[in-house]
Design a protein around this motif. Structure first.
Motif, PDB file in Angstrom:
ATOM      1  N   UNK A 251      37.368  36.028  39.004  1.00  0.00           N
ATOM      2  CA  UNK A 251      38.110  35.780  40.189  1.00  0.00           C
ATOM      3  C   UNK A 251      39.503  36.045  40.519  1.00  0.00           C
ATOM      4  N   UNK A 252      40.342  35.849  39.231  1.00  0.00           N
ATOM      5  CA  UNK A 252      41.572  36.197  39.270  1.00  0.00           C
ATOM      6  C   UNK A 252      41.810  37.891  39.256  1.00  0.00           C
ATOM      7  N   UNK A 253      40.975  38.467  38.671  1.00  0.00           N
ATOM      8  CA  UNK A 253      41.106  39.945  38.467  1.00  0.00           C
ATOM      9  C   UNK A 253      40.798  40.581  40.036  1.00  0.00           C
ATOM     10  N   UNK A 255      41.515  38.987  42.866  1.00  0.00           N
ATOM     11  CA  UNK A 255      42.941  38.870  43.453  1.00  0.00           C
ATOM     12  C   UNK A 255      43.900  39.793  43.027  1.00  0.00           C
ATOM     13  N   UNK A 256      43.815  40.259  42.059  1.00  0.00           N
ATOM     14  CA  UNK A 256      44.976  41.019  41.392  1.00  0.00           C
ATOM     15  C   UNK A 256      44.885  42.516  41.982  1.00  0.00           C
ATOM     16  N   UNK A 257      43.650  42.947  41.943  1.00  0.00           N
ATOM     17  CA  UNK A 257      43.437  44.346  42.125  1.00  0.00           C
ATOM     18  C   UNK A 257      43.631  44.841  43.663  1.00  0.00           C
ATOM     19  N   UNK A 258      44.124  46.028  43.772  1.00  0.00           N
ATOM     20  CA  UNK A 258      44.393  46.563  45.135  1.00  0.00           C
ATOM     21  C   UNK A 258      43.098  47.347  45.552  1.00  0.00           C
ATOM     22  N   UNK A 259      42.237  47.562  44.414  1.00  0.00           N
ATOM     23  CA  UNK A 259      41.125  48.400  45.093  1.00  0.00           C
ATOM     24  C   UNK A 259      40.030  47.720  45.704  1.00  0.00           C
ATOM     25  N   UNK A 260      39.635  48.182  46.689  1.00  0.00           N
ATOM     26  CA  UNK A 260      38.430  47.374  47.468  1.00  0.00           C
ATOM     27  C   UNK A 260      37.054  47.411  46.867  1.00  0.00           C
ATOM     28  N   UNK A 261      36.862  48.477  45.930  1.00  0.00           N
ATOM     29  CA  UNK A 261      35.561  48.628  45.019  1.00  0.00           C
ATOM     30  C   UNK A 261      35.808  47.574  44.267  1.00  0.00           C
ATOM     31  N   UNK A 262      36.795  47.599  43.254  1.00  0.00           N
ATOM     32  CA  UNK A 262      37.261  46.598  42.026  1.00  0.00           C
ATOM     33  C   UNK A 262      36.931  45.195  42.664  1.00  0.00           C
ATOM     34  N   UNK A 264      35.493  43.900  45.300  1.00  0.00           N
ATOM     35  CA  UNK A 264      33.953  43.749  45.314  1.00  0.00           C
ATOM     36  C   UNK A 264      33.298  43.540  44.155  1.00  0.00           C
ATOM     37  N   UNK A 265      33.400  44.369  43.258  1.00  0.00           N
ATOM     38  CA  UNK A 265      32.633  44.408  41.817  1.00  0.00           C
ATOM     39  C   UNK A 265      32.935  42.997  41.194  1.00  0.00           C
ATOM     40  N   UNK A 266      34.400  42.565  40.988  1.00  0.00           N
ATOM     41  CA  UNK A 266      34.884  41.486  40.514  1.00  0.00           C
ATOM     42  C   UNK A 266      34.134  40.189  41.357  1.00  0.00           C
ATOM     43  N   UNK A 267      34.101  40.166  42.471  1.00  0.00           N
ATOM     44  CA  UNK A 267      33.572  38.999  43.294  1.00  0.00           C
ATOM     45  C   UNK A 267      32.057  38.686  43.190  1.00  0.00           C
ATOM     46  N   UNK A 268      31.476  40.021  43.236  1.00  0.00           N
ATOM     47  CA  UNK A 268      29.968  39.778  43.041  1.00  0.00           C
ATOM     48  C   UNK A 268      29.581  39.234  41.629  1.00  0.00           C
ATOM     49  N   UNK A 269      30.125  39.864  40.332  1.00  0.00           N
ATOM     50  CA  UNK A 269      30.120  39.306  39.103  1.00  0.00           C
ATOM     51  C   UNK A 269      30.480  38.075  39.128  1.00  0.00           C
TER      52      UNK A 269
END
Length: 286
Positions: A251-253, A255-262, A264-269
């Motif tokens: 969840x922290x990652x 919030x920190x990333x600027x990439x929409x795809x990343x 989405x991936x972090x939230x999904x996992x």
């Protein structure tokens, strides 16, 4: 045959006879014996004692009498197993004493019990008011089975719709400082695992009085030195904490990333991991 020889021979003979009868009779505890079995046992013991100490007694007559009483007791058990009518006649039926919270006085009198006797039996079940009892049955052997009213019954995991892990047999893997290899194998462990666990606890095998492995693979030990404080390993709680940390990191990652795809991936996992944690949490939090 002199007196001492008579006592020695008769004692050995009746010990063997009584042992054979008790083995045939099964593994019933004293509290589980019917009145007939209890009286029969006392009579058999009295016959044996009388013949052993009665120096002019006939050993054969004593053995015959014990065999007759033992045979009747055995037949009583065998026939009782096959016939409910015989069980009801020989051992009696269960009697309802309290129903829907009301004491059935006629049934109480029928069983020759007073209200004081009933209250005493209830107190042995940690019940101090008859009004708290929904249903109570006096069993044939004199025990009282009590069902409390629904609102007074303790909560269970089922009442709260909680999933709990099944509890299985524990295995004693060390006894008196000796490893029980068969039990260790049955628990799904090996000697190497045991050595590592004991090392983590800071104890040696020679100092272990008893060690057990529960159904979750957790090792608990009792050492000879009662002053020694042994830490209890908690691998399941550590695993749960690690999974929660991983989920929080995802969840922290995101919030920190600027990439929409990343993101989405972090939230999904993170969502998948949170769902998995909720399913296995009951198994890891104990």
């Amino acid at each position: 045959m002199n007196d001492y020889t008579h006592i020695l021979v008769s004692s050995v003979l009746f010990v063997v006879t009584l042992f054979a009868i008790t083995k045939i009779g099964g593994k019933k505890q004293l509290a589980e014996l019917s009145f007939f079995e209890y009286v029969s046992g006392i009579t058999i013991g009295s016959i044996a004692g009388e013949v052993i100490m009665g120096l002019d007694g006939n050993l054969f007559h004593g053995v015959l009498a014990i065999a007759i009483f033992g045979t009747f007791t055995y037949l009583h058990d065998v026939i009782g197993i096959k016939s409910k009518k015989v069980r009801d006649i020989m051992e009696g039926k269960a009697t309802v004493i309290i129903k829907d919270g009301k004491v059935l006085e006629e049934n109480l009198k029928k069983e020759k019990y007073t209200i004081d006797d009933l209250n005493s039996l209830l107190r042995q079940k940690n019940v101090f008011r008859t009004a708290d009892v929904e249903f109570a049955v006096l069993e044939p052997k004199g025990d009282l089975s009590v069902l409390l009213k629904k609102e007074l019954q303790p909560l269970t995991a089922k009442d709260l719709n909680l999933a709990v892990s099944p509890e299985k047999e524990s295995y004693t893997v060390v006894m008196d400082g000796n490893v029980l290899n068969d039990q260790l194998t049955a628990a799904g462990k090996n000697r190497g695992w045991l050595d590592v666990e004991l090392a983590n606890l800071g104890v040696t095998l020679d100092n272990v009085f008893i060690a057990e492995v529960d159904s979750y693979g957790k090792l608990t030990i009792d050492v000879y030195d009662d002053q020694l404080q042994v830490p209890s390993p908690q691998p399941r709680k550590l695993l749960l904490a690690m999974l929660n940390k991983c989920q929080a990191d995802l969840e922290l990652f995101s919030l920190e990333t600027e990439s929409p795809d990343a993101k989405k991936m972090y939230n999904k996992n993170a969502t998948k991991l949170q769902s998995a944690i909720q399913k296995i949490k009951p198994f890891l939090s104990e």
